[in-house]
Design an enzyme around this catalytic site. Sequence first.
Site, short mmCIF file in Angstrom:
data_model
loop_
_atom_site.label_atom_id
_atom_site.label_comp_id
_atom_site.label_asym_id
_atom_site.label_seq_id
_atom_site.Cartn_x
_atom_site.Cartn_y
_atom_site.Cartn_z
N ASP A 152 -26.22 -1.19 -2.32
CA ASP A 152 -27.63 -0.41 -2.16
C ASP A 152 -27.46 0.83 -2.33
OD1 ASP A 152 -28.25 -2.14 -2.67
OD2 ASP A 152 -29.08 -3.72 -1.40
N ASN A 186 -12.75 4.62 -2.06
CA ASN A 186 -11.54 3.56 -1.61
C ASN A 186 -12.34 1.94 -0.37
OD1 ASN A 186 -10.40 1.27 -1.03
ND2 ASN A 186 -8.45 2.27 -1.11
N HIS A 214 -8.85 1.34 -5.99
CA HIS A 214 -7.66 1.13 -4.88
C HIS A 214 -6.90 0.42 -5.33
CE1 HIS A 214 -11.58 -1.57 -4.07
NE2 HIS A 214 -12.28 -1.43 -4.98
N ILE A 215 -5.92 1.15 -3.96
CA ILE A 215 -4.43 1.76 -4.00
C ILE A 215 -3.32 -0.01 -4.28
CG2 ILE A 215 -2.26 1.99 -2.86
CD1 ILE A 215 -4.23 2.91 -1.00
N HIS A 230 -15.33 -6.20 -1.63
CA HIS A 230 -15.28 -7.87 -2.25
C HIS A 230 -16.69 -7.87 -1.14
CE1 HIS A 230 -11.51 -6.39 -3.85
NE2 HIS A 230 -11.42 -6.45 -2.45
N TYR A 243 0.94 -0.99 0.09
CA TYR A 243 -0.13 0.01 0.30
C TYR A 243 0.63 1.41 0.08
CZ TYR A 243 -3.70 -3.45 0.97
OH TYR A 243 -4.07 -4.08 0.66
N ARG A 303 -10.78 -11.64 -4.42
CA ARG A 303 -10.05 -9.58 -4.35
C ARG A 303 -10.83 -9.09 -5.72
NH1 ARG A 303 -7.94 -7.53 0.23
NH2 ARG A 303 -6.86 -9.25 1.05
#
Length: 146
Positions: free
Chosen positions: A90, A77, A103-104, A83, A26, A114
């Site tokens: 919703d 993010n 997503h990093i 997932h 990350y 994932r």
Amino acid sequence: MTTNARLLLVNGPNLNLLGTREPEMYGTSTLADVERLTAEVAESLGYQVRAIQSNHEGVLIDAIHEARADCAGIVINPGGLTHTSVVLRDALTGVSLPFAEVHISDVYAREEFRHHSYLHDVAAVRVIGRGVDGYADAVRELIARF
Ligand code: CA2
């Protein structure tokens, strides 16, 4: 052109740990760095940013609902909720605000669980695997769609 010149930046569970662990996955930027970068890019394009990070799904849902009042779009993010969470999907579809999913890491180069996102088919923009610079790209790409 919208009248709300504000974006909501949402970071989901565990992203408060950015810059403290797993730098190989990350990077070394902290959550505060991400929020600053996002705000700088948005402000250069005429948009303010309200940022929230929470480890609690319901808190994220409430923030998304509140964005209806004063935001033109959402950069999110969702962390691991990507997932798993129909509820988050919703909420995002329920407020009818365009959103960018960020997503990093490159989720497609990681575990198979994932690879599926509950948001991917309803997101206006998806930025995956570009590190924290992906937040800046998401802001630019989302605003370009307004
Ligand atoms: O790549 C991403 O941005 C993710 O959304 C990050 C999530 C992961 O569950 C997704 O599959 C992909 C995990 C967030 C946890 O962030 C941490 C940051 C630093 C140290 C530990 C966790």
